[in-house]
Write an enzyme that holds these catalytic residues in place. Structure first.
Site, PDB file in Angstrom:
ATOM      1  N   SER A 259       0.839  -1.187   0.000  1.00 40.97           N
ATOM      2  CA  SER A 259       0.000   0.000   0.000  1.00 40.97           C
ATOM      3  C   SER A 259       0.875   1.238   0.000  1.00 40.97           C
ATOM      4  O   SER A 259       2.036   1.201   0.394  1.00 40.97           O
ATOM      5  CB  SER A 259      -0.877   0.004   1.244  1.00 40.97           C
ATOM      6  OG  SER A 259      -0.044   0.099   2.387  1.00 40.97           O
ATOM      7  N   LYS A 260       0.249   2.331  -0.436  1.00 39.33           N
ATOM      8  CA  LYS A 260       0.933   3.623  -0.472  1.00 39.33           C
ATOM      9  C   LYS A 260       1.474   3.983   0.907  1.00 39.33           C
ATOM     10  O   LYS A 260       2.498   4.599   1.042  1.00 39.33           O
ATOM     11  CB  LYS A 260      -0.070   4.718  -0.871  1.00 39.33           C
ATOM     12  CG  LYS A 260      -0.274   4.878  -2.350  1.00 39.33           C
ATOM     13  CD  LYS A 260      -0.879   6.241  -2.647  1.00 39.33           C
ATOM     14  CE  LYS A 260      -2.321   6.332  -2.213  1.00 39.33           C
ATOM     15  NZ  LYS A 260      -3.305   6.425  -3.228  1.00 39.33           N
ATOM     16  N   ARG A 261       0.711   3.605   1.931  1.00 39.19           N
ATOM     17  CA  ARG A 261       1.074   4.006   3.281  1.00 39.19           C
ATOM     18  C   ARG A 261       2.379   3.360   3.742  1.00 39.19           C
ATOM     19  O   ARG A 261       3.209   3.987   4.366  1.00 39.19           O
ATOM     20  CB  ARG A 261      -0.051   3.641   4.257  1.00 39.19           C
ATOM     21  CG  ARG A 261      -0.885   4.833   4.663  1.00 39.19           C
ATOM     22  CD  ARG A 261      -1.941   4.487   5.706  1.00 39.19           C
ATOM     23  NE  ARG A 261      -2.396   3.115   5.698  1.00 39.19           N
ATOM     24  CZ  ARG A 261      -2.007   2.219   6.609  1.00 39.19           C
ATOM     25  NH1 ARG A 261      -1.191   2.550   7.567  1.00 39.19           N
ATOM     26  NH2 ARG A 261      -2.453   0.977   6.532  1.00 39.19           N
ATOM     27  N   LYS A 262       2.512   2.068   3.439  1.00 37.89           N
ATOM     28  CA  LYS A 262       3.662   1.342   3.972  1.00 37.89           C
ATOM     29  C   LYS A 262       4.863   1.330   3.031  1.00 37.89           C
ATOM     30  O   LYS A 262       5.976   1.075   3.453  1.00 37.89           O
ATOM     31  CB  LYS A 262       3.272  -0.111   4.244  1.00 37.89           C
ATOM     32  CG  LYS A 262       2.486  -0.273   5.522  1.00 37.89           C
ATOM     33  CD  LYS A 262       2.489  -1.722   5.942  1.00 37.89           C
ATOM     34  CE  LYS A 262       1.603  -1.930   7.146  1.00 37.89           C
ATOM     35  NZ  LYS A 262       1.239  -3.329   7.294  1.00 37.89           N
ATOM     36  N   SER A 263       4.632   1.534   1.764  1.00 35.83           N
ATOM     37  CA  SER A 263       5.733   1.386   0.816  1.00 35.83           C
ATOM     38  C   SER A 263       5.686   2.490  -0.216  1.00 35.83           C
ATOM     39  O   SER A 263       4.673   3.154  -0.389  1.00 35.83           O
ATOM     40  CB  SER A 263       5.633   0.055   0.075  1.00 35.83           C
ATOM     41  OG  SER A 263       5.256  -0.963   0.931  1.00 35.83           O
TER      42      SER A 263
END
Ligand code: GLU
Ligand code: ZN
Length: 502
Positions: A259-263
């Site tokens: 996901s954008k949030r984690k990676s």
């Protein structure tokens, strides 16, 4: 020529995502390997979230990766290509309306007048009684009079597609094998056209895949649960059902969905960090696929030659940044020198713009440094760290780095002064790496020092850094005069420190 026709169908509602790039690449490789046709279709019906900037980013990213298509929309100066267009969904709305009318006329779809509030209330009721949440079919068999009554109330209908009850939709996925999904899991009759007349994704994708004679739908596994809906729509439209291949998800190292949030998921960010298309494409191809051998470093041509959907994994592909950097470094090593100089220039320009270097090296200078940098670049943006110290006027080394862990200020002073004398004497005769190294090693031995300590002090004095290309090559590149000047500056700094602390 084969009848194989595949497509990438991005929605311009965000920048080019790693997963979309991987899907595009697998479609491209499959098309090129089989002699099929690769189509680019822009799914831009979500007008509120779509933008030309995102569209540009997606196109630029795919161009950068060398993923080319045979049919697609007009882009910039390039005209539309292909005879199945238009290739932008917003230019195809008349076709969706026509298809919806046909399904309505054949009784395969119907008008539904339920309001959002009514649908909401029904959903809540289903949740409370632990029924599966699905459209209850209230409008499935309205009489003309009932419809007229709703219309008179001012209700604007959506169009719903009839989804059969309790039917198993089965298909043989080229990657996942036999898949069966019960239509009761699909949420009931499906909205295909909103009350404002705009068509919905499942519908447009089926209409377009049919109209564009798509033979194989290759897409992410997140679409697997959509596939039965599409199969029902293909059947209702009276067209052949394409084959499906659902690519494994791309996972974070902790095996959660990427996901954008984690990676970092935007392809443009990788590009900005100095990944090169050769390395990036190579890595994307290995996200869920391998040749079945140890071979890892593969050019686009080799990928095209070896790619096979049958050997794509079912299991999720963990994104491994280290492996990506390693592969990228392998590709940087393979670049011809002039090519690498060209690709490094913007990164050195960025160092200058950020004020980290005082002047830009000439192409000749960059070229002469390649022997020490080319093997040490996992990404092009690392070039500043490797050679930036050569292009700064005054280096002010950090005292904390200058004094090796096992040494104190006084020892470091003594060490650097001795080294300076040795280096000065050598430089008068020959300014070459081996010539500088040998007497310094003798010096270390005579004094009973550890080479690592003295060399670290010298390294920090002449480069300001603790990690650089090989030390003696570094001094050669810096030149005799500048090396001595930097050693003097460091010695001075140590002297000032010693004086202030006594
Ligand atoms: N626009 C859809 C997406 O970007 C296309 C999905 C498909 O390939 O059917 O996810
Ligand atoms: Zn209804």
């Amino acid at each position: 020529m084969t009848d194989i026709r595949v497509r990438i169908a991005p929605s311009p509602t965000g920048p080019l995502h790693l997963g979309t790039a991987r899907t595009a690449l697998f479609n491209f490789l499959f098309a090129r390997h089989t002699g099929g046709t690769f189509i680019f279709r822009l799914e831009d019906t979500d007008q509120a979230r779509s933008s030309v900037e995102f569209e540009r980013d997606i196109l630029d990213g795919l161009h950068w990766l060398g993923i080319t298509w045979d049919e697609g929309p007009a882009v910039g100066d390039e005209p539309e290509r292909g005879t199945f267009g238009p290739y932008r969904q917003m230019a195809r709305v008349a076709r969706y309306a026509e298809a919806a009318d046909r399904l309505l006329a054949e009784g395969k779809a119907y008008y539904c007048y339920c309001t959002p509030a009514e649908l909401d209330a029904e959903r809540k009721r289903q949740e409370e009684t632990h029924e599966p949440t699905r459209y209850n079919g209230r409008c499935a068999n309205l009489t003309l009079a009932e419809r007229a009554a709703f219309e008179a109330e001012g209700r604007r209908p959506v169009v719903r597609f009839r989804v059969p009850r309790s039917r198993v939709i089965a298909f043989d996925d080229m990657i996942r094998g036999h898949v069966e999904i019960d239509t009761d899991a699909l949420g009931g009759d499906l909205v295909i056209v909103r009350s404002d007349g705009t068509p919905l994704y499942h519908f447009t994708v089926a209409v377009d895949d049919a109209a564009m004679a798509i033979s194989h739908v290759i897409r992410g596994e997140d679409h697997l649960s959509n596939t039965p809906k599409h199969i029902l729509l293909f059947e209702a439209l009276g067209v052949a059902v394409p084959r499906f291949a659902h690519l494994p998800l791309i996972l974070n190292p902790d095996r959660t969905k990427m996901s954008k949030r984690k990676s970092q998921t935007a392809v443009a960010d990788y590009r900005a960090q100095g990944f090169i298309p050769e390395g990036f494409v190579n890595y994307l191809a290995l996200l869920g696929w391998s040749t079945g051998t140890e071979e890892e470093v593969l050019s686009s041509a080799e990928l095209v030659e070896k790619f096979d959907l049958a050997t794509v994994n079912k299991a999720g592909a963990v994104f491994d940044r280290e492996r990506l950097e390693w592969l990228n470094g392998q590709w940087i090593r393979r670049l011809p020198p002039d090519d690498l100089v060209n690709r490094l220039r913007p990164f050195l320009q960025a160092e200058a713009d950020a004020g980290r270097i005082d002047w830009l090296p000439t192409d000749e200078e960059i070229r002469s440094l390649l022997p020490v940098v080319q093997e040490r670049l996992p990404v092009l943006a690392k070039v500043g760290e490797l050679i930036g110290f050569l292009f700064v006027k005054d280096l002010d080394p950090d005292l904390a780095l200058l004094v090796p862990k096992r040494w104190d200020v006084a020892t470091t002073s003594v060490g650097l002064e001795a080294a300076r004398r040795t280096i000065a004497a050598t430089g008068e005769v020959a300014w070459e790496a081996e010539e500088i190294e040998a007497p310094l090693r003798r010096l270390v031995e005579d004094r009973g020092w550890k080479a690592g300590d003295l060399f670290m002090a010298i390294r920090v004095a002449v480069t300001g850094r603790t990690a650089t290309p090989p030390l003696f090559d570094t001094m050669v590149a810096l030149g005799y005069e500048r090396t001595l000047a930097r050693l003097d500056r460091a010695i001075e700094k140590l002297g000032a420190q010693a004086a202030s602390s006594t």
